[in-house]
Design a protein around this motif. Structure first.
Motif, mmCIF file in Angstrom:
data_model
loop_
_atom_site.group_PDB
_atom_site.id
_atom_site.type_symbol
_atom_site.label_atom_id
_atom_site.label_comp_id
_atom_site.label_asym_id
_atom_site.label_seq_id
_atom_site.Cartn_x
_atom_site.Cartn_y
_atom_site.Cartn_z
ATOM 1 N N GLY A 16 55.168 37.610 65.071
ATOM 2 C CA GLY A 16 54.818 36.538 64.181
ATOM 3 C C GLY A 16 53.865 36.819 62.940
ATOM 4 O O GLY A 16 53.713 37.920 62.835
ATOM 5 N N SER A 17 53.546 35.741 62.240
ATOM 6 C CA SER A 17 52.725 36.315 61.069
ATOM 7 C C SER A 17 51.733 34.990 61.129
ATOM 8 O O SER A 17 51.622 33.977 61.682
ATOM 9 N N LEU A 18 50.591 35.304 60.291
ATOM 10 C CA LEU A 18 49.506 34.398 60.136
ATOM 11 C C LEU A 18 48.845 34.522 58.652
ATOM 12 O O LEU A 18 48.986 35.752 58.145
ATOM 13 N N ARG A 19 48.306 33.738 58.053
ATOM 14 C CA ARG A 19 47.769 33.758 56.739
ATOM 15 C C ARG A 19 46.212 33.280 56.932
ATOM 16 O O ARG A 19 45.848 31.955 57.229
ATOM 17 N N LEU A 20 45.219 34.278 56.637
ATOM 18 C CA LEU A 20 43.905 33.944 56.853
ATOM 19 C C LEU A 20 43.165 33.471 55.556
ATOM 20 O O LEU A 20 43.802 34.305 54.683
ATOM 21 N N SER A 21 42.316 32.590 55.532
ATOM 22 C CA SER A 21 41.573 32.346 54.429
ATOM 23 C C SER A 21 40.212 32.428 54.354
ATOM 24 O O SER A 21 39.686 32.655 55.495
ATOM 25 N N CYS A 22 39.749 32.939 53.263
ATOM 26 C CA CYS A 22 38.095 32.997 53.294
ATOM 27 C C CYS A 22 37.769 32.378 51.920
ATOM 28 O O CYS A 22 38.013 32.846 50.803
ATOM 29 N N ALA A 23 37.158 31.385 52.153
ATOM 30 C CA ALA A 23 36.661 30.551 50.863
ATOM 31 C C ALA A 23 35.403 30.850 50.419
ATOM 32 O O ALA A 23 34.432 30.915 51.489
ATOM 33 N N ALA A 24 34.861 31.175 49.252
ATOM 34 C CA ALA A 24 33.607 31.533 48.806
ATOM 35 C C ALA A 24 33.014 30.504 48.106
ATOM 36 O O ALA A 24 33.809 29.591 47.403
ATOM 37 N N SER A 25 31.878 30.393 48.425
ATOM 38 C CA SER A 25 30.986 29.419 47.473
ATOM 39 C C SER A 25 29.700 30.375 47.136
ATOM 40 O O SER A 25 29.215 31.071 47.754
ATOM 41 N N GLY A 26 29.081 29.791 46.020
ATOM 42 C CA GLY A 26 27.792 30.123 45.447
ATOM 43 C C GLY A 26 28.115 31.622 44.524
ATOM 44 O O GLY A 26 27.062 31.889 43.877
ATOM 45 N N SER A 27 29.371 31.695 44.333
ATOM 46 C CA SER A 27 29.661 32.813 43.386
ATOM 47 C C SER A 27 31.139 32.692 43.253
ATOM 48 O O SER A 27 31.859 32.204 44.045
ATOM 49 N N THR A 28 31.681 33.412 42.019
ATOM 50 C CA THR A 28 33.072 33.420 41.767
ATOM 51 C C THR A 28 33.732 34.822 41.997
ATOM 52 O O THR A 28 32.912 35.653 42.281
ATOM 53 N N LEU A 29 35.072 34.756 42.329
ATOM 54 C CA LEU A 29 35.434 36.241 42.991
ATOM 55 C C LEU A 29 35.641 37.092 41.904
ATOM 56 O O LEU A 29 35.739 38.210 42.175
ATOM 57 N N ASP A 30 35.660 36.747 40.811
ATOM 58 C CA ASP A 30 35.571 37.841 39.520
ATOM 59 C C ASP A 30 34.213 38.320 39.437
ATOM 60 O O ASP A 30 34.113 39.464 38.629
ATOM 61 N N ALA A 31 33.395 38.230 40.354
ATOM 62 C CA ALA A 31 32.083 38.577 40.453
ATOM 63 C C ALA A 31 31.865 39.460 41.712
ATOM 64 O O ALA A 31 30.507 40.001 42.047
ATOM 65 N N LEU A 32 32.753 39.432 42.654
ATOM 66 C CA LEU A 32 32.682 39.943 44.056
ATOM 67 C C LEU A 32 33.644 40.880 44.342
ATOM 68 O O LEU A 32 34.800 40.932 43.730
ATOM 69 N N ASP A 33 33.198 41.798 45.518
ATOM 70 C CA ASP A 33 33.985 42.424 46.194
ATOM 71 C C ASP A 33 34.223 41.820 47.570
ATOM 72 O O ASP A 33 33.306 41.547 48.024
ATOM 73 N N ILE A 34 35.351 41.677 48.130
ATOM 74 C CA ILE A 34 35.527 40.916 49.395
ATOM 75 C C ILE A 34 36.586 41.631 50.246
ATOM 76 O O ILE A 34 37.552 42.399 49.856
ATOM 77 N N GLY A 35 35.830 41.885 51.516
ATOM 78 C CA GLY A 35 36.556 42.851 52.575
ATOM 79 C C GLY A 35 36.910 41.784 53.604
ATOM 80 O O GLY A 35 36.282 40.913 54.160
ATOM 81 N N TRP A 36 37.771 42.250 54.406
ATOM 82 C CA TRP A 36 38.465 41.567 55.857
ATOM 83 C C TRP A 36 38.317 42.740 56.798
ATOM 84 O O TRP A 36 38.510 43.905 56.627
ATOM 85 N N PHE A 37 37.475 42.282 57.834
ATOM 86 C CA PHE A 37 37.102 43.111 58.777
ATOM 87 C C PHE A 37 37.630 42.416 60.162
ATOM 88 O O PHE A 37 38.077 41.087 60.063
ATOM 89 N N ARG A 38 37.724 43.280 61.091
ATOM 90 C CA ARG A 38 38.227 42.511 62.637
ATOM 91 C C ARG A 38 37.391 43.479 63.705
ATOM 92 O O ARG A 38 36.961 44.480 63.528
ATOM 93 N N GLN A 39 37.234 42.675 64.579
ATOM 94 C CA GLN A 39 36.470 43.202 66.131
ATOM 95 C C GLN A 39 37.412 42.666 67.142
ATOM 96 O O GLN A 39 37.182 41.441 67.349
#
Length: 125
Positions: A16-39
């Motif tokens: 199957g498939s999933l789409r995970l979301s990461c909503a940011a606040s306090g800054s905008t994405l054009d000023a950030l690097d965002i990573g996805w990790f798992r444990q």
């Protein structure tokens, strides 16, 4: 202060498939690097994919059997991680992390300053 909130996890059957979301606040994405990790249970946290402030992406070659696609919606200030062809080896808590832009993103967890609480993905038949 950057805050990140993950959502979209759940129980899914192998293949199957999933789409995970990461909503940011306090800054905008054009000023950030965002990573996805798992444990996964009993394992160390590992980097899965990341996207930098310009939209360049990186995907780990050691990400198990799932196929990972990272994307973002600047208007929603949200980064997505789509996972296709899920296998039981993809069962884990998935976290997003952010840091002020540094040029290229990285899959090293120690390089990120802000973390979400995680969203759980369970793959089982």
């Amino acid at each position: 202060q950057l805050q990140l909130v993950e959502s979209g996890g759940g129980l899914v059957r192998p293949g199957g498939s999933l789409r995970l979301s990461c909503a940011a606040s306090g800054s905008t994405l054009d000023a950030l690097d965002i990573g996805w990790f798992r444990q996964a249970p009993g394992k160390e946290r590992e980097g899965v994919s990341c996207i930098d402030s310009r939209g360049s992406t990186m995907v780990s070659v050691d990400s198990g059997h799932g196929q990972f696609t990272i994307s973002r919606d600047n208007a929603e200030n949200t980064v997505y991680l789509r996972i296709d062809s899920l296998s039981t080896e993809d069962t884990a808590v998935y976290y997003c992390a952010g840091r002020p832009k540094r040029g290229l993103c990285t899959l090293e967890s120690s390089r990120y300053d802000n973390w979400g609480e995680g969203t759980e993905v369970a793959v089982a038949s």
